[in-house]
Design a protein around this motif. Structure first.
Motif, mmCIF file in Angstrom:
data_model
loop_
_atom_site.group_PDB
_atom_site.id
_atom_site.type_symbol
_atom_site.label_atom_id
_atom_site.label_comp_id
_atom_site.label_asym_id
_atom_site.label_seq_id
_atom_site.Cartn_x
_atom_site.Cartn_y
_atom_site.Cartn_z
ATOM 1 N N ASP A 55 -11.876 6.151 4.347
ATOM 2 C CA ASP A 55 -10.519 6.059 4.132
ATOM 3 C C ASP A 55 -9.618 6.827 5.432
ATOM 4 O O ASP A 55 -8.603 6.352 5.650
ATOM 5 C CB ASP A 55 -10.051 6.924 2.740
ATOM 6 N N PRO A 69 -10.642 -0.062 -5.279
ATOM 7 C CA PRO A 69 -9.846 0.578 -4.272
ATOM 8 C C PRO A 69 -8.536 1.138 -5.368
ATOM 9 O O PRO A 69 -8.203 0.415 -6.268
ATOM 10 C CB PRO A 69 -9.401 -0.259 -3.505
ATOM 11 N N GLN A 127 -20.439 -4.655 -3.348
ATOM 12 C CA GLN A 127 -19.043 -4.996 -3.883
ATOM 13 C C GLN A 127 -18.838 -6.434 -4.090
ATOM 14 O O GLN A 127 -19.258 -7.230 -3.281
ATOM 15 C CB GLN A 127 -18.097 -4.349 -2.988
ATOM 16 N N LYS A 175 -19.792 6.773 1.999
ATOM 17 C CA LYS A 175 -19.813 6.310 0.506
ATOM 18 C C LYS A 175 -21.225 6.790 -0.069
ATOM 19 O O LYS A 175 -21.574 7.221 -1.064
ATOM 20 C CB LYS A 175 -19.567 4.866 0.255
ATOM 21 N N GLU A 178 -11.687 -5.747 1.771
ATOM 22 C CA GLU A 178 -10.556 -6.221 1.023
ATOM 23 C C GLU A 178 -9.861 -7.257 1.832
ATOM 24 O O GLU A 178 -9.755 -7.118 2.959
ATOM 25 C CB GLU A 178 -9.557 -5.192 0.408
ATOM 26 N N ARG A 216 0.815 -1.281 -0.083
ATOM 27 C CA ARG A 216 -0.031 -0.090 -0.074
ATOM 28 C C ARG A 216 1.093 1.354 0.155
ATOM 29 O O ARG A 216 0.659 2.116 -0.818
ATOM 30 C CB ARG A 216 -0.830 -0.008 1.209
ATOM 31 N N HIS A 236 -5.006 3.340 3.694
ATOM 32 C CA HIS A 236 -5.465 3.759 2.255
ATOM 33 C C HIS A 236 -4.374 4.276 1.453
ATOM 34 O O HIS A 236 -4.052 5.369 2.110
ATOM 35 C CB HIS A 236 -6.845 4.316 2.636
ATOM 36 N N HIS A 237 -4.420 3.980 0.085
ATOM 37 C CA HIS A 237 -3.445 4.320 -0.592
ATOM 38 C C HIS A 237 -3.312 5.991 -0.618
ATOM 39 O O HIS A 237 -2.119 6.354 -0.652
ATOM 40 C CB HIS A 237 -3.194 4.130 -2.030
ATOM 41 N N THR A 288 -10.647 11.542 -1.339
ATOM 42 C CA THR A 288 -10.693 10.851 -0.037
ATOM 43 C C THR A 288 -12.107 10.900 0.544
ATOM 44 O O THR A 288 -12.640 11.966 0.653
ATOM 45 C CB THR A 288 -9.564 11.289 0.782
#
Ligand code: XMP
Length: 511
Positions: free
Chosen positions: A328, A390, A432, A367, A509, A296, A343-344, A324
């Motif tokens: 996140d 993601p 998802q 979301k 994930e 990540r 989170h990236h 973002t």
């Protein structure tokens, strides 16, 4: 506009309280508990909510509120720690729960006094979500008890004259059966709200703030083509038009054909759009790395380095914008919260970022609120209601080290899964769904021969806000069909498993 002030005492659900208030069409802001009483007065809220928090009100260094706040004549709702703060400040007594039974955690059957404004119109009994180790041993003079549980007599208190209310449990959490109704009652029955706030207002305020902040400066938006960054692109485009450039980095870890689809979709918009093909550079950096947090962070850093290079080419770009969203931020370990995963675009950011500022206009939204904002911005439904993908892409769905071959294998399998889910009409029921290439190999038999290939996991969940999620009950015959197709069509996979874990304890994930 009517405003509610949420004073933050450090609890984990504070933005969830804000979200519930917004859901009731009332504008609110979360401010630190250190806000002065003068500032509170100037803000002129119709009501104040004290959040929960990890402290104990009787400890010397615990977060406190200026007691002059109780003299403002503004209604107060105290939640958990906030409730104890009310009791402590107004002459009650809070102590550690003497025995395990007065300490309460989790779903708890609770009896409500429905003559109290907060519980008006509710059934007399319901489930509330408790999470407290302290107890109101004595309630303050002028207050009445308005709820109890089997273990605890003092679950809620009210003083209708001064309009002060306290609940030991968390009405903002979904597990509290009538929680939103309780917050709505506080807003409408106690504070006299009219509900004059909508997502359209959020949009207009956000646009105004972006313009004020950016002025005539240039902004580079990190665009992945997912819901969040697409909504962010639409918002920024409306706010600053041609000062915005959207940069889509194809890191080679997108789903099948996705890079081309994103490019096609966005080249139709009247925005500055750049696609950067960076597969080899990302795969090189990731080579041999198997640890999820390291993957990540490598991806988070590499994204930034590409954006910096593109910004230099454009020239004089001061601002980096990212889509973002609140989960996140919280999962990456904001404030005192634990790091679940970086989170990236938050925890995965490198220490040094060569932009003057980072702009994140969606970072207090959940979301489903982002989707509402997308609709308010006029984005098409197919874009707004798409399942999330993601930023790190397939890198966090390939367990162990990443190679191009593994990414290609996963891309094919994931495509078949999504294709069959759509054909079975299941896509509308799922929040998802995706495939994960595990690094477990197992023995199989195909034709008359032995195979020793990868195990693929299928994951499908339902959720509103992705903070919690349930594993989806996809019909067996659909799963059966998917399993047969993948094993027949995708080289290197000989076994399919279905993930039946909810979040928590798992995450959506695998990495
Ligand atoms: P988890 O795995 O944290 O996922 O339960 C919750 C939601 O967040 C997405 N996710 C990410 N999105 N960058 C993103 O843009 C990330 O680093 C990241 N990690 C998880 C995940 O797909 C799910 O929708």
């Amino acid at each position: 506009m009517e405003k509610v002030l949420i004073l933050d005492f450090g609890g984990q659900y504070n933005q969830l309280i804000a979200r519930r208030v917004r859901e009731c069409n009332v504008y609110c802001e979360v401010h630190p508990y250190t806000m002065t009483v003068e500032a509170i007065k100037a803000y002129s809220p119709i009501g104040i909510i004290f959040t929960g928090g990890p402290g104990s009100v009787y400890e010397d260094d615990s977060p406190q509120v200026d007691s002059a706040v109780f003299g403002l004549g503004v209604p107060v709702l105290g939640i958990c720690y906030g409730c104890q703060l009310l009791a402590h400040n107004l002459g009650g007594r809070v102590t550690p729960a003497q025995n395990d039974s007065a300490r309460e955690y989790g779903k708890t059957e609770t009896w409500y006094d429905t003559s109290c404004s907060i519980f008006k119109g509710l059934p007399e009994k319901g489930i509330s979500w408790m999470s407290h180790g302290d107890y109101m041993a004595k309630i303050p003079v002028g207050f009445q008890l308005t709820a109890h549980s089997a273990a605890c007599p003092n679950v809620a208190i009210s003083d209708d004259t001064r309009r002060f209310y306290g609940v030991q449990f968390h009405p903002e959490v979904n597990h509290t059966a009538y929680g939103t109704q309780m917050i709505r009652n506080f807003l409408y029955e106690v504070c006299g709200a009219h509900g004059d706030w909508t997502m359209e207002d959020y949009k207009n305020t956000a646009i105004r703030r972006i313009r004020e902040r950016v002025g005539s400066g240039k902004v580079l938006l990190a665009l992945s083509g997912g819901v969040d960054s697409s909504v962010c692109a639409a918002l920024l485009a409306e706010a600053i038009g041609s000062q915005l450039t959207c940069v889509f980095v194809d890191h080679g870890l997108m789903r099948l054909n996705e890079g081309d689809e994103v490019e096609q979709a966005f080249s139709k918009w009247s925005i500055n759009f750049i696609r950067v093909n960076a597969e080899s550079r990302f795969l090189l950096k990731l080579a041999g790395e198997a640890e999820p947090e390291c993957k990540r962070k490598i991806i988070g850093e590499e994204f930034i380095r590409v954006f910096e290079e593109e910004a230099k080419k454009i020239g004089a770009v001061d601002y980096l914008a990212q889509g973002t969203i609140y989960p996140d931020v919280i999962e990456s370990g904001a404030g005192t919260a634990a790091v679940i995963k970086s989170h990236h675009n938050v925890g995965g950011l490198p220490e040094y970022v060569d932009f003057k500022e980072i702009i994140e206009p969606l970072n207090i939204l959940f979301k489903d609120e982002v989707r509402q904002l997308g609709r308010a911005l006029g984005l098409p439904e197919y874009l707004v209601s798409r399942q999330p993908f993601p930023g790190p892409g397939l890198a966090i769905r390939i367990i162990g080290d990443i190679t191009k071959e593994k990414a290609d294998t996963l891309r094919q399998a994931d495509f078949i899964f999504r294709d069959e889910i759509a054909k079975a009409g299941q896509d509308r029921c799922l929040s998802q769904y995706f495939a994960v290439l595990t690094n477990t190999r197992s023995v199989g038999v195909m034709g008359d021969g032995r195979t020793y290939d990868y195990t693929l996991a299928l994951r499908a969940v339902t959720t509103d806000d992705f903070m919690t999620a349930d594993w989806a009950r996809v019909p067996y015959d659909v799963l059966d069909h998917i399993s047969r197709r993948i094993v027949n069509e995708v080289h290197d996979i000989n076994r399919i498993v279905y993930d039946i874990t909810s979040k928590p304890p798992a995450t959506v994930e695998w990495e």
